[in-house]
Enzyme design. Sequence first.
Site, PDB file in Angstrom:
ATOM      1  CB  SER A 295      -0.863  -0.053   0.976  1.00  0.00           C
ATOM      2  OG  SER A 295      -2.054   0.757   0.717  1.00  0.00           O
TER       3      SER A 295
ATOM      4  CG  ASP B 269      -4.507  -4.918  -2.868  1.00  0.00           C
ATOM      5  OD1 ASP B 269      -4.323  -5.090  -4.007  1.00  0.00           O
ATOM      6  OD2 ASP B 269      -5.066  -4.086  -2.316  1.00  0.00           O
TER       7      ASP B 269
ATOM      8  CG  HIS C 293      -5.108  -3.358   1.348  1.00  0.00           C
ATOM      9  ND1 HIS C 293      -5.111  -2.710  -0.300  1.00  0.00           N
ATOM     10  CD2 HIS C 293      -5.523  -2.345   1.923  1.00  0.00           C
ATOM     11  CE1 HIS C 293      -4.269  -1.386   0.284  1.00  0.00           C
ATOM     12  NE2 HIS C 293      -3.784  -1.406   1.186  1.00  0.00           N
TER      13      HIS C 293
END
Length: 422
Positions: free
Chosen positions: A216, A242, A371
């Site tokens: 992220s 991700d 996630h």
Amino acid sequence: MSDLQKSFVKSKLARLPPEVPVFDEMSEEREDAHDGNIASVYHEQHDDDSSSASSASSTGTIKPSASQNLFARAPRPASARAEAAPLSWIDFFDRELFLERDIDGLHVVHHVYISSPANSGPLFVTHHGAGSSGLSFAACAAEIKKILPNAGVLSLDARNHGSTTVGKSRSAEEDAKVDLDLSLETLSRDLLYVLEQTRKEMNWETLPDLVLVGHSLGGAVVTDAAKRGELGSKLLAYAVLDVVEGSAMDALQSMETYLSTRPSSFPSLASGIEWHTRSRTIRNSLSARVSVPSLLREDPPDTSRPWKWRTDLGATKPFWENWFIGLSKKFLEARGGKLLLLAGTDRLDTELTIGQMQGKYQLQVFPEAGHFIQEDQPAKTAQILVDFYKRNDRSALVLPPKVGDILASKAMAKGTWERPGP
């Protein structure tokens, strides 16, 4: 009522079971954990086998006794308590380092977890996402070591995350205000500083071969660090987990809504771990048990719910766009092998879709993960990262022989080769 009727009623009543209370554990747990819309999240996920919510709802009977409190809540099963018991970082890394420095009037203590490489093995350097910590990669790090024993893993806590602290330096004025600085440039510089200071702390003559891995926000940080080119030939490759520019920018629109729905505090560390697994924020209970405790801090004045978030994500809003603008272009242009690991192909934006069709990077999709890919699927993520390293390991390359050597070997085979003079 006649004696015959009384006798008949007594005989019927004697056959009936005693009246007992019935308890629904899940209902009570939802009430305890309720904060905003959290109860509804638990309700939606309670039947999922992969979270600790599975088998949590039960109905039982309690036989009354003289010493028993009929309305006392039944204790949770030992197995359920074990699934939420915190784990120590010591089970996943060899040691931790505290790297101090004074910069721009601030005293920063960078905290990292590390397992050293051996026999010229690579060093995987991991950077977590916003609001998380270095222990987000703990389970994955252990899996990497299983697959590639000579590899090392360094996982850092970013500023104002985990155990990394930022305060006033001794030379600063007493009334100086410590402003939150989580800009991409600052975080990227911090990463490069941590690498160099770790080299000195570990007495390495040079840095090992590096594979940067970022989840992220961490993906944006490692990409920026790679684009700077300051690691030179030591950087073999980098992996982004991700996050892509387009979907990240879209997701920022709903970030404040998400933050308003999650609990602001927890009565215990175990309850914080349970919330992460029940809400499916983290789908692997083992990883949640080691990573979640580092996200919370105890605030003693609040005796009912003393465990609060260590990082105020709402306060990081001024930096959100700065983190992700230009990410796709930098990812494609930086030198080194490139891996993009996503939880779904729908996250690809146009620029990365074109780049993938041109073969500019490796794409791997984990549709079964959420996630937090490295936490939900630590073993599978580790295998992909190790294979990614081996694909970019220059020491394993076998160069073709030189033309002169080929001619010499042919001449020797024919017996016509002569040793060259001095």
